[in-house]
Design a protein around this motif. Structure first.
Motif, short mmCIF file in Angstrom:
data_model
loop_
_atom_site.label_atom_id
_atom_site.label_comp_id
_atom_site.label_asym_id
_atom_site.label_seq_id
_atom_site.Cartn_x
_atom_site.Cartn_y
_atom_site.Cartn_z
N LEU A 70 0.84 -1.20 0.00
CA LEU A 70 0.00 0.00 0.00
C LEU A 70 0.87 1.25 0.00
O LEU A 70 0.56 2.23 -0.68
N GLU A 71 1.96 1.22 0.75
CA GLU A 71 2.88 2.36 0.75
C GLU A 71 3.46 2.59 -0.64
O GLU A 71 3.55 3.74 -1.11
N GLY A 72 3.85 1.51 -1.33
CA GLY A 72 4.37 1.66 -2.68
C GLY A 72 3.35 2.24 -3.63
O GLY A 72 3.68 3.10 -4.47
N THR A 73 2.10 1.81 -3.50
CA THR A 73 1.04 2.35 -4.36
C THR A 73 0.81 3.83 -4.11
O THR A 73 0.73 4.63 -5.05
N VAL A 74 0.73 4.21 -2.84
CA VAL A 74 0.46 5.61 -2.50
C VAL A 74 1.63 6.50 -2.91
O VAL A 74 1.43 7.61 -3.44
N VAL A 75 2.86 6.04 -2.70
CA VAL A 75 4.03 6.85 -3.07
C VAL A 75 4.07 7.07 -4.57
O VAL A 75 4.26 8.21 -5.05
N ALA A 76 3.91 6.00 -5.35
CA ALA A 76 3.95 6.13 -6.81
C ALA A 76 2.81 7.02 -7.31
O ALA A 76 3.02 7.88 -8.19
N ALA A 77 1.61 6.84 -6.76
CA ALA A 77 0.47 7.65 -7.19
C ALA A 77 0.65 9.11 -6.81
O ALA A 77 0.38 10.01 -7.62
#
Length: 295
Positions: A70-77
């Protein structure tokens, strides 16, 4: 008139209202039947047994798989949304330039960027960055995902910005010119603030697209929430429940983003002023029923 008529279509009569209710009931019944059919299919395959869902009660599963993804998704987005907004503003304004060469150059770049699929762009950039060592290995996949999402969503936002500015009444531009404003001042002080309010729903939709498209990063080994769900499913033999949990998380994120944007839009449309208080409270010099002169 007792009922407020719509300016877009005639208000439905009694027969039309009954027909609309019947149509709504038929659609609702079809959705419930489809939902029950899907539920039975999963249940017959044992996807709702306790052992499939028990891992989600373990905190280590969340800290090892879901939360890092989830952290990777939020950071990239988040990174791609910020960069895409900046890029879209620049190219959207450039497409309205009085200089033909700048307008044509910006338009060509935007059209090409919109035509390339995001997944192909991610794969190409990942290979490019790997070949020339443009990023550390730790941030290689992140760089490719953010760059691809920025290029694609920035090109779409550029069109949204251009359309939003062109949708404003011509009188706004003429008034700014009459006040002696330069083109940059006119754009910054008059046109953009009004256009952003009109563009906000479309911008939010594009932000949601960027958030969802970040899941494509699993193809280039980027650690985002879908890849984490697949790893969890392989480790716990519960791929379907893991993907269902991830789908719920993504839906909640999109709802949160849409809610924040809706409140921001209302605040921008009201000029930052609080809504007027209803009721006949005091505070005004003239009250209902009282003459202006006080008697």
């Amino acid at each position: 008139m007792s009922a407020k008529a719509s300016v877009l279509y005639d208000a439905p009569g009694p027969v039309a209202r009954v027909r609309n209710i019947l149509y709504s009931l038929v659609v609702l019944a079809a959705v419930l039947v489809a939902g029950w059919y899907i539920y039975r299919g999963f249940a017959n395959q044992g996807q709702f047994t306790a052992d499939k869902w028990e891992p989600f009660l373990d905190g280590a599963v969340w800290t090892t798989y879901i939360l890092p993804g989830l952290e990777g998704t939020v950071v990239a987005a988040a990174l791609s949304i910020v960069f895409a907004l900046v890029l879209g503003m620049i190219f959207g304004i450039a497409r309205l330039s009085d200089h033909r060469w700048l307008r044509w150059t910006a338009g060509t770049i935007v059209e090409i960027a919109r035509a390339v699929p995001v997944l192909i762009l991610m794969i190409f950039l990942f290979a490019l960055y790997s070949e020339y060592d443009l990023f550390d290995s730790e941030y290689l996949a992140l760089g490719a995902v953010v760059t691809a999402l920025t290029i694609y969503n920035g090109s779409v936002i550029a069109e949204i910005v251009r359309a939003g500015i062109l949708s404003l009444p011509r009188g706004q531009t003429e008034a700014g010119v009459a006040l002696g404003l330069r083109k940059g001042q006119l754009m910054r002080l008059i046109l953009l603030p009004q256009a952003i309010t009109a563009m906000l729903p479309a911008l939010v939709s594009q932000m949601v697209v960027a958030l969802k498209d970040s899941a494509l990063g699993y193809v280039i080994t980027y650690e985002e929430v879908v890849r984490s769900a697949q790893q969890l499913g392989a480790a716990e033999s519960n791929t379907i429940p893991a993907l269902i949990v991830v789908a719920i998380i993504m839906i909640l994120l999109n709802v949160l983003l849409s809610t924040i944007a809706t409140r921001l839009e209302k605040r921008l449309r009201s000029g930052g002023r609080p809504p007027p208080r209803r009721g006949g409270g005091g505070g005004g010099p003239h009250h209902a029923g009282a003459p202006p002169g006080g008697g």
